[in-house]
Motif scaffolding. Structure first.
Motif, PDB file in Angstrom:
ATOM      1  N   ALA A  34       0.653  -1.106  -0.069  1.00 20.72           N
ATOM      2  CA  ALA A  34       0.067   0.008  -0.038  1.00 20.72           C
ATOM      3  C   ALA A  34       0.967   1.268   0.029  1.00 20.72           C
ATOM      4  O   ALA A  34       0.457   2.290  -0.649  1.00 20.72           O
ATOM      5  CB  ALA A  34      -0.883   0.142   1.186  1.00 20.72           C
ATOM      6  N   SER A  35       1.884   1.510   0.676  1.00 21.40           N
ATOM      7  CA  SER A  35       2.752   2.463   0.797  1.00 21.40           C
ATOM      8  C   SER A  35       3.449   2.523  -0.440  1.00 21.40           C
ATOM      9  O   SER A  35       3.840   3.718  -1.041  1.00 21.40           O
ATOM     10  CB  SER A  35       3.826   2.148   1.969  1.00 21.40           C
ATOM     11  N   VAL A  36       3.722   1.631  -1.277  1.00 22.06           N
ATOM     12  CA  VAL A  36       4.515   1.756  -2.452  1.00 22.06           C
ATOM     13  C   VAL A  36       3.538   2.308  -3.470  1.00 22.06           C
ATOM     14  O   VAL A  36       4.082   3.240  -4.255  1.00 22.06           O
ATOM     15  CB  VAL A  36       4.964   0.168  -2.916  1.00 22.06           C
ATOM     16  N   ALA A  37       2.412   1.854  -3.317  1.00 17.84           N
ATOM     17  CA  ALA A  37       1.419   2.462  -4.346  1.00 17.84           C
ATOM     18  C   ALA A  37       1.464   4.112  -3.952  1.00 17.84           C
ATOM     19  O   ALA A  37       1.028   4.642  -4.697  1.00 17.84           O
ATOM     20  CB  ALA A  37       0.013   2.050  -3.984  1.00 17.84           C
ATOM     21  N   VAL A  38       1.127   4.333  -2.844  1.00 20.48           N
ATOM     22  CA  VAL A  38       1.120   5.856  -2.240  1.00 20.48           C
ATOM     23  C   VAL A  38       2.189   6.656  -3.000  1.00 20.48           C
ATOM     24  O   VAL A  38       2.030   7.688  -3.403  1.00 20.48           O
ATOM     25  CB  VAL A  38       1.095   5.824  -0.748  1.00 20.48           C
ATOM     26  N   VAL A  39       3.530   6.087  -2.615  1.00 17.17           N
ATOM     27  CA  VAL A  39       4.775   6.849  -3.174  1.00 17.17           C
ATOM     28  C   VAL A  39       4.625   7.142  -4.560  1.00 17.17           C
ATOM     29  O   VAL A  39       5.132   8.230  -5.210  1.00 17.17           O
ATOM     30  CB  VAL A  39       5.990   6.192  -2.529  1.00 17.17           C
ATOM     31  N   ASP A  40       4.247   5.906  -5.350  1.00 17.00           N
ATOM     32  CA  ASP A  40       4.372   5.902  -6.613  1.00 17.00           C
ATOM     33  C   ASP A  40       3.259   6.673  -7.299  1.00 17.00           C
ATOM     34  O   ASP A  40       3.538   7.542  -8.278  1.00 17.00           O
ATOM     35  CB  ASP A  40       3.985   4.589  -7.284  1.00 17.00           C
ATOM     36  N   ASP A  41       2.105   6.948  -6.801  1.00 16.72           N
ATOM     37  CA  ASP A  41       1.151   7.957  -7.096  1.00 16.72           C
ATOM     38  C   ASP A  41       1.497   9.403  -6.966  1.00 16.72           C
ATOM     39  O   ASP A  41       1.031  10.249  -7.780  1.00 16.72           O
ATOM     40  CB  ASP A  41      -0.090   7.607  -6.201  1.00 16.72           C
ATOM     41  N   LEU A  42       2.524   9.472  -5.922  1.00 18.06           N
ATOM     42  CA  LEU A  42       2.909  10.951  -5.687  1.00 18.06           C
ATOM     43  C   LEU A  42       4.230  11.400  -6.730  1.00 18.06           C
ATOM     44  O   LEU A  42       4.396  12.543  -6.573  1.00 18.06           O
ATOM     45  CB  LEU A  42       3.475  10.970  -4.255  1.00 18.06           C
ATOM     46  N   GLY A  43       4.475  10.306  -7.271  1.00 16.44           N
ATOM     47  CA  GLY A  43       5.750  10.551  -8.014  1.00 16.44           C
ATOM     48  C   GLY A  43       7.071  10.740  -7.615  1.00 16.44           C
ATOM     49  O   GLY A  43       7.907  11.264  -7.951  1.00 16.44           O
ATOM     50  N   LEU A  44       6.949  10.090  -6.305  1.00 15.01           N
ATOM     51  CA  LEU A  44       8.177  10.113  -5.588  1.00 15.01           C
ATOM     52  C   LEU A  44       8.988   8.783  -5.683  1.00 15.01           C
ATOM     53  O   LEU A  44       8.215   7.800  -6.014  1.00 15.01           O
ATOM     54  CB  LEU A  44       7.882  10.280  -3.892  1.00 15.01           C
TER      55      LEU A  44
END
Length: 440
Positions: A34-44
């Motif tokens: 879930a964290s990987v998805a959040v970071v990826d969505d942020l472009g980080l």
């Protein structure tokens, strides 16, 4: 409202993942994905979630993140420095950055630590300090609150190193960054070092001494100076002319007709200060609990020894007392001659200090200790009280680091307070100001 809830949920995912990793090193697959998805969505970059990747490495690969990290944990609301709990996507982005800093700094694991791991942690801690709005290394020099926590983690990492082996390898030793925790370990172990290891240890101690000395010299230069000796008439020279007072005192001589001020008396500033050399006697408890204060005050003594009209004497003690005055101008040499550990026998140090008091009213005695004595509290206090009554400026010091907390024997603390000489514990600027006001 739906967007706000979604942002809050994403922020919670990052923080729950952070807490899980801080308290247990094993990954929780659900939180990780879930964290990987959040970071990826942020472009980080995904490296933000990997505790094995240093903050330096992340910043080198993504330089734009450097400005976001600096001031991240401050309360300032200006762009780029706001705290991590803002609403919206900005708050989620900052949560990801904060998680990286906290995980790298506070999740240090267990087991043996290499020189490279220590160096990486020190660099990550430097980024954390910058996120808090201070220079890298400043909190760790603090010794209180968050600074004490960071210093404690650093000390644990140093204790888990094979320090002797690291020092014996010039390549590994070069990766070490001097810190109070490291210097304490080096001072404790110096008798077991030789050859290349000893040379590298001395180099690290010298570097740390020079760094601290540079900071303290600035503080001494900025501190208020001593009071003017008003018993000495002012020199009647132009540079001492007090123009404002001269005009004010002669206003009654103003001539409306001529539109001129007639001056019948000039006023000059009194600038004379101490003319006789002041004597500074510094007594340092070299037990292990006082190492940070001992290092700071040893360096401070050397700085005051370089001032004109200041005669500095330095004594270190545990169950024995050692006169280090011949080396007072070189704190590096002083530290190499100290022997950390052992107990406290203050009367032994007082016996060495008292003969140095020739003109009591022209002498300041700085005593650095936690004042936990070997059942000789009353004899030490009696000696200190006698010195104080004779006219000596007595300054008891419990701790002097950047903001310092130190456990001081409450029996002594109360008696010093009753004597009118309360214990100094806190920022070293307190001691700098006290000394400069007396000595200059």
């Amino acid at each position: 409202m739906t967007d706000d809830r979604a942002h809050a949920n994403r922020r919670q995912v990052l923080y729950w993942r952070l807490l899980a990793r801080l308290f247990h090193p094993d990954e929780q697959p659900g939180l990780e994905s879930a964290s990987v998805a959040v970071v990826d969505d942020l472009g980080l970059p995904a490296a933000l979630l990997d505790p094995a990747v240093s903050v330096d490495t992340v910043v080198q690969r993504f330089p734009a993140l450097a400005d976001e990290l600096r001031g991240l944990l401050t309360d300032d609301d200006t762009p780029g420095t706001a705290g991590p709990f803002q609403p919206g996507e900005t708050g989620v982005r900052r949560a990801a950055l904060v998680s990286k800093l906290l995980l790298n700094v506070f999740a240090t694991g267990s087991g043996e630590v290499s020189a490279g791991q220590l160096a990486r942690w020190q660099a990550d801690a430097g980024w954390f300090e910058q996120a808090c709005g201070v220079d890298a290394g400043e909190l760790r020099r603090g010794g209180a609150g968050l600074g004490a926590t960071l210093a404690g983690i650093e000390g644990d990492l140093v204790s888990r190193m094979r320090l002797r082996e690291v020092l014996a390898d010039p390549t590994l030793a070069a990766r070490l960054t001097p810190s109070m925790s490291l210097i304490e370990q080096l001072l404790r172990d110096k008798s077991n070092l030789s050859g290349v290891a000893l040379a590298n240890a001395k180099s690290l101690i010298r570097r740390y001494v020079d760094q601290v000395a540079e900071v303290l010299r600035t503080q001494v230069a900025q501190a208020t100076v001593g009071t003017v000796d008003r018993s000495v008439p002012p020199k009647r020279v132009f540079r001492n002319l007090d123009l404002d007072r001269t005009i004010w005192q002669n206003l009654t001589n103003w001539s409306p007709d001529d539109e001129r001020l007639y001056v019948d008396r000039l006023y000059y500033r009194q600038t004379a200060r101490r003319t006789t050399p002041a004597r500074l006697v510094v007594v340092v408890d070299q037990s292990g609990s006082m190492v940070d204060s001992m290092v700071n005050c040893t360096i401070l003594a050397s700085i005051f020894a370089g001032l004109p009209k200041v005669d500095v004497h330095l004594i270190a003690y545990d169950t024995r007392a050692l006169d280090l005055t011949p080396w007072v101008h070189d704190p590096f040499e002083v530290l190499l001659r100290t022997n950390l550990g052992g107990g406290n026998d203050g009367p032994v140090a007082m016996a060495l200090a008292r003969p140095k008091i020739v003109e009591p009213r022209n002498t300041v005695l700085v005593w650095i200790s936690d004042f936990y004595e070997f059942d000789r509290s009353q004899p030490l206090f009696d000696g200190i009280e006698a010195v104080h009554r004779s006219g000596v400026k007595f300054i008891p010091v419990g701790s002097v680091n950047s903001s310092g907390h130190q456990s001081v024997n409450p029996w002594f603390r109360q008696r010093f307070k009753d004597l009118g000489t309360p214990v100094i514990s806190g920022h070293i600027r307190k001691l700098v100001t006290e000394l400069k006001n007396f000595l200059t």
